[in-house]
Scaffold this active site. Structure first.
Site, PDB file in Angstrom:
ATOM      1  N   GLY A   1       0.932  -1.260  -0.131  1.00  0.00           N
ATOM      2  CA  GLY A   1      -0.012   0.013   0.107  1.00  0.00           C
ATOM      3  C   GLY A   1       0.631   1.374   0.054  1.00  0.00           C
ATOM      4  O   GLY A   1       1.909   1.183  -0.622  1.00  0.00           O
ATOM      5  N   GLU A   2       0.259   2.296   0.677  1.00  0.00           N
ATOM      6  CA  GLU A   2       1.081   3.681   0.786  1.00  0.00           C
ATOM      7  C   GLU A   2       1.179   4.570  -0.704  1.00  0.00           C
ATOM      8  O   GLU A   2       1.243   5.680  -0.790  1.00  0.00           O
ATOM      9  CB  GLU A   2       2.605   3.642   1.159  1.00  0.00           C
ATOM     10  CG  GLU A   2       2.607   2.940   2.614  1.00  0.00           C
ATOM     11  CD  GLU A   2       4.092   2.737   3.136  1.00  0.00           C
ATOM     12  OE1 GLU A   2       4.963   3.288   2.226  1.00  0.00           O
ATOM     13  OE2 GLU A   2       4.229   2.196   4.143  1.00  0.00           O
TER      14      GLU A   2
END
Lengths: 359, 359
Positions: free
Chosen positions: A318-319
């Site tokens: 993610g991120e």
């Protein structure tokens, strides 16, 4: 709500004639027809989205939204809830994976507090759109009120539009951080696609079999208690969603309205894209799927969106980490269109008719 | 020959302990263990290849070798032979796909005449290692003499070592140009892997069914007339190879000897890597497969090398175009290792033991 309705009204499907015209231009360049595969596809898509013959993708921006989830109390993650806050500080100090990758590709990362469960002290560089101090535990009722769902989407729209107005955005990407947000995303994906919870629930940050079983039970309980209406994406967002997910829905809608290509990351981004798509189906044309995450339900979400991811590198962080890699590919595809010589310019002979056929 | 033997002597398998140690370092960074998937794998591989704890991949160089093939006279390509020469000028003027992509990623492209069938006039920027004016037609005998095969490999080694000595090479890549070189590569891949010609022969620049049938017959004829010894890679190179393929064999061997990671491109690069691998099996550790080409035999060649490509973007252009994209991923993987904060540095909590298990 008015803001959301206005944004949605501005989103138009792309014109397929532009795709065709751009393929003709690509075919005049010094390479066998179609030999750059998906890079050519990306170039066409960006031309059609932006309406610019030779788009420049200098201003690359990832919107990384952050929020906490009440359901984290149910022990669905391998990490404690305070990691959400700690990772915000890590983002602001430039030490997280997204910072490293974004620096390596020249991408700007905006970190947005949509609903971290703590007061954030040193907030230099952080964008504050906090809706509340984390969502409620969705196994006990709605994760947020319908008003908060609107507020989170509105926050995403505001951030996007402010960035367009102040610095400009040529291509956008989605990123997320929030302990327990794969739990929320699995609930969303199950609702919208109609798939079983066990089919769209994975190991998130890396939980063991026992905790995975628990996570599936928790999601089933949340869906049973809340009964989100599968035909009302805002009902789904409010009952089992998250503030960072609402923020991304807003960013995605705003990007499409502003004719900016939006590259989506992994599972949480795909759940957000599903909500945005259900709110406004034509926005699908503006989405580019960066990568196939290892998170189990991601492929199902991508299928629902009709998107084939660019990369498959066994990532699941993610991120916005997958987005950075995908954005670079989009940028390179567009450069091919903008910078390659044509057969005429380079005086390179074209394909011959097959001499065996005597014509 | 002595040059080749000396280079091969210097190639050592990588130390698996370094891979393990580096994984431990990657696991101390602020992300769930293994969540960056193949980017982590790339970081480990580069540390093990270079022997440097924190490798810097600033000097990225692609060796694009060019040569003509006598077998082009058999009508196996969609393009006339003069396109090889024309594309050399295009490379030197910066208008080809490889130039555009390389500029977009900060990669240097060396264009090397290993055996173009014409005298090249405006040769500024071109490296001259011409062995002959194209190979002989392999359907009528050997494509080149054994001495020429040595000379082409030796040329590749010299170019690589000169670049190391003058400018330095942190990571290398292979690229190619030569009308009819998928024909030669299919013959090589059939010989080395033992697969049938029809299983490793594709449409190259985009030939129709009739010409594909002809191409398969041409390759079968060449193999029948020449009877290359499958256990003698130099025999294969001389009988059905090409000068640009020999050049790449030399570059690959030299890269491994200098402990430089080498990213391989599509089908022609894979055929070259197969010859290099058969000459020196430990060099496999130094190869990184950039992408899966659409050319039919590429997957078979990659299987023989035991390599899983990083990208699958339906590309089939050669020149090193896939390498550029792959190199960027390698660079980003290494940056993760070099630049991310550890849990301790960022004061981020680690994974918890499963509380459900009460420990």
């Amino acid at each position: 709500m008015r803001k959301i309705t206005e944004i949605i009204k501005r989103i138009r499907p792309i014109d397929p004639r532009i795709l065709k015209e751009t393929q003709r231009r690509l075919d005049s360049l010094t390479k066998p027809k179609g030999s750059l595969g998906r890079l050519e596809e990306l170039a066409k898509t960006v031309v059609a989205i932006t309406g610019r013959e030779n788009p420049i993708l200098d201003r690359k921006v990832i919107f990384t939204t952050v929020g906490d989830h009440g359901v984290a109390r149910q022990g669905v993650s391998a990490f404690p809830q305070e990691v959400t806050l700690q990772m915000v500080y890590n983002f602001l100090q430039g030490g997280a994976a997204i910072n490293v990758l974004a620096r390596g590709v020249g991408v700007k990362v905006l970190v947005i507090d949509m609903g971290v469960a703590h007061e954030i002290k040193c907030s230099s560089g952080l964008i504050n759109k906090k809706v509340a101090f984390g969502t409620q535990d969705m196994t006990k009722g709605s994760a947020m009120s319908r008003k908060q769902a609107f507020q989170s989407i509105g926050g995403g729209i505001e951030i996007f539009e402010k960035e367009v107005a102040t610095s400009g955005v040529d291509i956008a990407g989605t990123g997320d951080m929030g302990i327990a947000n794969t739990t929320s995303s699995s609930a969303i994906v199950a609702c919208i696609t109609g798939c079983g919870v066990q089919d769209v629930t994975g190991r998130g940050t890396g939980i063991d079999d026992e905790r995975l079983k628990r996570k599936i039970e928790v999601i089933e309980k949340a869906l049973k208690i809340n009964q989100p209406d599968p035909h009302d994406p805002l009902d789904i967002l409010s009952k089992v969603g998250g503030f960072e997910i609402g923020g991304l829905v807003g960013c995605i809608l705003a990007a499409a309205a502003h004719r900016v290509p939006i590259v989506i990351d992994g599972f949480i981004s795909a759940a957000s894209a599903l909500i945005a798509y259900e709110l406004c189906p034509p926005l699908k044309d503006y989405l580019i799927a960066a990568h196939r995450s290892q998170e189990k339900g991601h492929q199902i979400a991508l299928n629902h969106l009709g998107k084939i991811p660019l990369l498959d590198l066994n990532m699941r962080l993610g991120e916005g980490t997958g987005v950075v890699l995908g954005m670079k590919l989009v940028e390179l595809g567009v450069k091919i269109l903008n910078e390659m010589a044509t057969f005429e310019e380079a005086r390179v002979s074209r394909e011959e008719a097959n001499p065996l056929q005597g014509n």
